[in-house]
Enzyme design. Structure first.
Site, PDB file in Angstrom:
ATOM      1  N   GLU A 129      -7.996  15.342   7.364  1.00 31.23           N
ATOM      2  CA  GLU A 129      -8.902  16.269   8.018  1.00 31.23           C
ATOM      3  C   GLU A 129      -8.166  17.106   9.058  1.00 31.23           C
ATOM      4  OE1 GLU A 129     -13.180  15.058   7.440  1.00 31.23           O
ATOM      5  OE2 GLU A 129     -11.794  16.410   6.445  1.00 31.23           O
TER       6      GLU A 129
ATOM      7  N   ASN B 212      -8.461  -1.394   4.755  1.00 36.12           N
ATOM      8  CA  ASN B 212      -8.651  -1.693   3.335  1.00 36.12           C
ATOM      9  C   ASN B 212      -7.544  -2.571   2.768  1.00 36.12           C
ATOM     10  OD1 ASN B 212      -6.715   0.294   3.569  1.00 36.12           O
ATOM     11  ND2 ASN B 212      -7.284   1.336   1.702  1.00 36.12           N
ATOM     12  N   ASP B 213      -6.515  -2.863   3.573  1.00 33.18           N
ATOM     13  CA  ASP B 213      -5.419  -3.719   3.123  1.00 33.18           C
ATOM     14  C   ASP B 213      -5.548  -5.156   3.638  1.00 33.18           C
ATOM     15  OD1 ASP B 213      -4.125  -1.512   1.892  1.00 33.18           O
ATOM     16  OD2 ASP B 213      -3.352  -0.898   3.833  1.00 33.18           O
TER      17      ASP B 213
ATOM     18  N   ASP C 290       0.860  -1.179   0.000  1.00 26.55           N
ATOM     19  CA  ASP C 290       0.000   0.000   0.000  1.00 26.55           C
ATOM     20  C   ASP C 290       0.904   1.239   0.000  1.00 26.55           C
ATOM     21  OD1 ASP C 290      -2.306   1.631   0.360  1.00 26.55           O
ATOM     22  OD2 ASP C 290      -1.884   1.706   2.502  1.00 26.55           O
TER      23      ASP C 290
ATOM     24  N   ARG D  93      -5.719   4.301  -8.129  1.00 28.04           N
ATOM     25  CA  ARG D  93      -7.178   4.251  -8.014  1.00 28.04           C
ATOM     26  C   ARG D  93      -7.644   2.809  -7.819  1.00 28.04           C
ATOM     27  NH1 ARG D  93      -8.486   9.046  -6.297  1.00 28.04           N
ATOM     28  NH2 ARG D  93      -8.340  10.748  -7.787  1.00 28.04           N
TER      29      ARG D  93
ATOM     30  N   PHE E 274     -17.949  11.370   4.946  1.00 24.23           N
ATOM     31  CA  PHE E 274     -17.149  10.823   3.845  1.00 24.23           C
ATOM     32  C   PHE E 274     -17.208   9.296   3.875  1.00 24.23           C
ATOM     33  CE2 PHE E 274     -13.281   9.015   2.125  1.00 24.23           C
ATOM     34  CZ  PHE E 274     -13.126   9.691   0.932  1.00 24.23           C
TER      35      PHE E 274
ATOM     36  N   LYS F 258      -7.160  -4.990  -4.852  1.00 25.93           N
ATOM     37  CA  LYS F 258      -5.864  -5.304  -4.243  1.00 25.93           C
ATOM     38  C   LYS F 258      -5.745  -6.806  -3.975  1.00 25.93           C
ATOM     39  CE  LYS F 258      -4.964  -0.870  -1.889  1.00 25.93           C
ATOM     40  NZ  LYS F 258      -4.706  -0.233  -0.589  1.00 25.93           N
TER      41      LYS F 258
ATOM     42  N   GLY G 119      -4.872   3.951  -3.729  1.00 25.00           N
ATOM     43  CA  GLY G 119      -6.113   4.582  -4.168  1.00 25.00           C
ATOM     44  C   GLY G 119      -5.903   5.975  -4.714  1.00 25.00           C
TER      45      GLY G 119
END
Length: 1029
Positions: free
Chosen positions: A474, A766-767, A349, A737, A516, A743, A652
């Site tokens: 943020e 997400n990994d 990543d 993206r 989000f 992945k 991403g």
């Protein structure tokens, strides 16, 4: 019926423990093989020794396994018992509080959870002592994310609990809850709270429920005070239990290779047994004799190999854990440390893995200006000017909106005269806003549109603030607005309070909030500025989404600004706003409330209403933040590539941002070029680009490809194999993206098409997919939480640790295990060869040459310590391995454990076994009992010398183990007179034994030494260089 909330994580119970464990052991062929050998000794015709000597090794392995499984299950039972018996306070129907255990919770119970307590079941938040009617929870044990999450109570029940009747009034409410069925989606919940009869429209009230009203099991209440929650789901229907997955058991390539070699050994054993029977011309009951020889030669398949390897793996894991150079590294899977020495593809990543996930503001691109750290004072002066003159943001737009309304009225009244056309035409070019208004609006948006919450660690000193958020992006933007003087003071579910540069405190009421998500890729918030009563809608997000939200005339600006910032390696975010009329918002808010209460198609209904609000947004600017590279990333990637490992980056981010990171991180060397596959939308386009790439030399190119394009390749069967066939030849590939699903699929495809070992590295939730899919999953403990770390096989603190973990520990673990396993195989082979020679010399008699207890001693007391000491060996020092990464390449081809090395060890065993037995008969004209002492003594000494031959660098552990073993053997000869005849042991005996030892060991040792001198290995060359220096 709802399931019980009792936790049961144990694998066995009293009745199933022994049967299940034994089944799991004997479903493997070789354990079953040894069980059959033990059972064969119950038949007199097949009995070749004491039953104990055959049962003992198998029993030892089984007892160790049973004890280990029992211990692990007892630990699980005790943890379950502690959690199940945890006392909780429950609100009864009478309104009183009573005590109930966690295991006895039922759906519909209303319970109390206090500060820092674990939530025992999936709850609906009915009431909180917090004035804001919202609380923070920690979810790191559920989703691995360390950031606190905001949850709010149901407004109807919060108001009811605050009534004079207090908490007891909750149970007397005429209300019910409708919720969706149990699911494993931890970020999704739909339902509604119905107060009163839903058919009585005038008196009933309905409130839509979503994720923000829930507290899932295993989360922890972070806010002070306490909450009251109603149990929605229990036991196996909770989100945490439905997401509990038994990770697929990973089997190392070395284990698969040893399994293959063991099958060859089995065939070899059958061939030798058949050969001995054939040499006896198949006389008599040769079938029985054949099986007796199979039993006598069964030591060819070493049952102790698995035990030795498991102990070695534990030692390797311990070495990794105790290595101060990679402090904090945790081997979570002790069964595959050797896999670290066989990696050929490393997929990583970017954010938080290659970079620090520590965002720093760098640039701000507006429509007619650009600001960076150098001209920041100019930006601040414009902000100060506007804050002094105007009450809140969008001061100029209010007057413009009033003027537009008057113009609209005028157009409607003059439409019959035909003058409206000219007026409409004049409105197509509105007056350009002054820069200081734009600056004020943009910085205000940064201070308001986010999920950041300010906290005050020291209540007595309010100047010390910390920011809590789910994204470092943020926090970076809020800190940027803070440095400009627009300070975030307070935030809760209902309001946000800031202080502008003029020192004026501004309060904003939160009317709607759209968080989000990875699907929407944007965040919006509707606010009312209390002082001016303006309704403002702020929206920010990725440029791919925001391009269609802003006015058409501003879309080119987005493209140019984002491309320029991305070329500098910055992460971009598009900022926009809209001033909303009161009448329009009231109508929109009604439709939004209806969409939230829709149980049928809620997501689509909400999206439709929100999309309507997001049209014709005004572009304020594009922010650019930098995510700094972690320490020594470039050195680590350079070393890994030098070791023959192909590194892929799966991110991403945009192609431009990924390209900059790839350049700075060392993915591309000077003589290599970039080849782009991006924005392809059809199979035909992909075919053309792939054909173009196939005409080039892939080893000279770094492939840059976006998620949309690679998805076309992976979903088309004809292109899939072609693409990975050429892409896997590239030194590096960067996929931009890229979604979490993609992945994991990429990792799977690489392993499928190349048949080579893969490793995945990541730091976020997400990994997890690609970490679980890879042969070796490596998780980094980062700012995104511990989910990746907890799901991994090896957990590290930073990317640079990979260099030492893979090149040193991985290489050493594989080398050691390869030598150890082959030596253990040799140990069984040599004694089986001696048994075969003995039987042939003594007229094909099917009796054991050594007593069963001697055989036990041979494989345990007399050789085990010296053989196991091979795991302490080092062929080259650590600094040499770090200095010469190509040393790792030899491991990738599996040359340390291959058919070739197996045949070499087979030859060694045959040669030494034949020499020992034949030389003993030749030098000693002794009876059978003396032959046992002679050959066994020579065998023990030879095995100690064989260990010495395999050692690269002796150390004290090896020396002590060999000396201790030799002393134990001498004492055994002196004390165990029933097994050793010592009456004829003289100096002549000792000399002859030494001569046999020299004849069987020295030729092989000298041959190995000569080969090293004539054709030294890479390790030998490096060691020679190190000695010269």
């Amino acid at each position: 019926m709802f399931p019980s909330n009792k936790l049961v994580n144990t694998k066995y119970n009293v009745f199933t423990f022994i049967p299940v464990v034994l089944y799991n052991q004997f479903k493997f062929f070789f354990n079953l093989f040894f069980l059959l050998i033990c059972l064969s000794q119950l038949f007199p015709a097949l009995k070749v020794g004491f039953l104990f000597t055959y049962v003992a090794p198998l029993a030892f392995v089984l007892v160790v396994t049973l004890l280990k499984e029992a211990w692990d299950d007892i630990q699980r039972y005790q943890r379950d018992k502690e959690l199940n018996n945890r006392p909780l306070e429950k609100l009864t129907i009478s309104g009183a509080m009573t005590t109930v255990t966690s295991a006895n919770l039922r759906v519909g119970d209303i319970i109390k959870v206090s500060h820092n307590e674990r939530v025992p079941a999936d709850l609906l938040l009915l009431y909180t002592t917090e004035k804001s009617a919202s609380v923070f929870i920690r979810t790191d044990q559920l989703d691995g994310e360390t950031d606190w999450k905001l949850r709010k109570s149901v407004s109807l029940t919060q108001q009811q609990a605050l009534s004079p009747e207090g908490l007891p009034s909750l149970v007397s409410m005429d209300a019910h809850i409708v919720a969706n069925p149990p699911t494993d989606l931890i970020y999704d919940f739909k339902g509604y709270f119905q107060a009163g009869n839903e058919f009585d429209v005038l008196r009933s009230q309905r409130e839509g429920l979503s994720l923000e009203n829930t507290l899932w099991a295993n989360t922890v209440l972070a806010s002070t005070g306490y909450i009251m929650g109603m149990v929605l789901y229990t036991g196996k229907e909770t989100r945490s239990m439905m997401n509990a997955r038994d990770a697929a058991t990973k089997v190392g390539k070395l284990d698969l290779e040893l399994n293959r070699l063991s099958k060859l050994l089995f065939v070899f054993m059958l061939c030798v047994s058949l050969a001995v029977v054939a040499m006896d011309e198949f006389r008599g009951r040769w079938i029985i004799k054949f099986f007796r020889f199979v039993l006598l030669l069964s030591y060819i398949i070493p049952i102790s190999l698995r035990v030795n390897l498991d102990m070695a793996k534990i030692y390797y894991s311990y070495c990794i854990y105790r290595d101060d150079e990679i402090e904090g590294t945790i081997p979570r899977n002790s069964t595959i440390p050797e896999e670290l020495g066989r990696i050929q593809y490393l997929l990583t990543d970017k954010t938080g893995t290659l970079t620090k996930n520590d965002m720093v503001f760098k640039k701000l691109a507006m429509e007619y200006a650009q600001f960076d750290l150098e001209n920041l004072p100019d930006l601040k002066s414009m902000l100060d000017e506007n804050c002094l003159k105007h009450n809140g943001p969008m001061g100029d737009l209010v007057a413009a909106m009033q003027l537009e309304n008057q113009l609209t009225y005028s157009l409607n009244t003059e439409s019959n005269s035909g003058g409206g056309a000219n007026n409409k035409k004049g409105r197509k070019n509105p007056k350009r806003r002054e820069q200081h208004y734009m600056v004020r609006d943009l910085v205000t948006c940064l201070a308001l549109c986010h999920n950041v919450t300010p906290t005050y660690p020291d209540p007595s000193d309010l100047s010390i603030r910390e920011f809590q958020a789910s994204s470092p992006d943020e926090v970076a933007l809020v800190k940027f607005s803070d440095t400009l003087g627009l300070k975030l003071l307070e935030r809760d579910q209902q309001k946000i309070v800031i202080q502008n540069t003029a020192g004026v405190v501004e309060e904003y009421h939160v009317l709607a909030n759209f968080p989000f998500s990875s699907e929407t890729k944007r965040m919006g918030i509707v606010l009312r500025h209390v002082q001016s009563q303006r309704l403002i809608f702020y929206l920010k997000g990725a440029e791919t989404v925001m391009k269609n939200k802003v006015k058409p005339s501003q879309r080119v600006t987005i493209d140019e600004s984002c491309e320029n910032l991305a070329n500098e390696g910055l992460r971009t975010l598009v900022i926009s706003q809209k001033l909303i009329e009161e009448s329009y918002f009231q109508d929109w808010q009604r439709r939004y409330a209806e969409a939230k209460a829709d149980m049928g198609n809620r997501e689509a209904s909400i999206n439709a209403v929100v999309n309507e609000l997001e049209q014709e947004m005004e572009l304020l600017g594009v922010t650019g933040v930098e995510d700094k590279l972690q320490d020594e990333v470039a050195l680590t990637i350079e070393s890994l590539r030098g070791a023959g490992i192909q590194v892929w980056m799966l991110t991403g981010d945009k192609v431009e941002t990924a390209t900059c990171i790839a350049m700075s991180a060392g993915f591309k060397s000077r003589h290599q070029q970039l080849f782009f596959m991006r924005d392809l939308t059809s199979v035909k386009e992909c075919e053309q680009v792939l054909k173009e790439f196939q005409t080039k030399d892939p080893e000279k190119y770094i492939l840059m490809i976006d998620g949309q394009t690679i998805d076309i390749f992976m979903t088309n069967k004809s292109l899939d194999e072609q693409f990975f066939g050429v892409a896997t030849l590239c030194p590096s590939v960067c996929v931009c993206r890229c979604s979490p699903t993609q992945k994991a699929l990429i990792v799977k495809k690489i392993g499928h098409y190349t048949k080579k070992r893969t490793a995945s590295v990541g730091d976020g939730g997400n990994d997890v997919g690609m970490i679980l899919e890879a042969n070796v999953g490596i998780g980094i403990v980062g700012k995104e939480g511990k989910q990746a770390s907890l799901a991994s096989d090896f957990s590290i603190n930073q990317f640079s640790y990979l260099r030492r973990l893979i090149l040193w520990h991985g290489r050493l673990s594989y080398k050691r295990s390869a030598v150890l396993s082959q030596f253990v195989i040799h140990r069984g082979l040599i004694i089986s060869v001696m048994q075969a020679i003995f039987s042939i010399i003594f007229y094909f008699v099917a009796i054991p040459v050594y007593n069963g207890l001697l055989m036990l001693g041979y494989s345990s007391i007399y050789t085990n310590l010296p053989v196991f000491s091979l795991v302490f060996d080092q062929d080259v020092p650590v600094h040499a391995v770090m200095k010469f990464p190509p040393l790792y390449k030899t491991l990738q081809k599996g040359r340390s454990l291959s058919t070739k090395t197996f045949l070499i060890w087979l030859w060694k065993s045959i040669f030494q076994g034949c020499v020992i037995m034949l030389a003993s008969v030749m030098f000693f004209n002794e009876p059978f009992t003396n032959i046992v002492t002679i050959t066994f003594s020579a065998l023990i000494v030879i095995e100690l010398l064989n260990v010495y031959s395999e050692i690269n660098k002796p150390n004290w552990k090896m020396i002590v183990s060999s000396v201790l073993t030799f002393v134990i053997y001498i004492l055994s000869i002196a004390l165990l007179r029933e097994y050793f005849d010592t009456s004829y042991i003289t100096w002549a005996f000792v000399v002859k034994v030494l001569l046999i030892t020299v004849l069987s060991w020295l030729p092989l040792h000298l041959t190995k030494w000569l080969i090293y001198k004539i054709d030294p290995t890479e390790q030998q060359k490096i060691l020679n260089q190190e000695k010269l220096h």
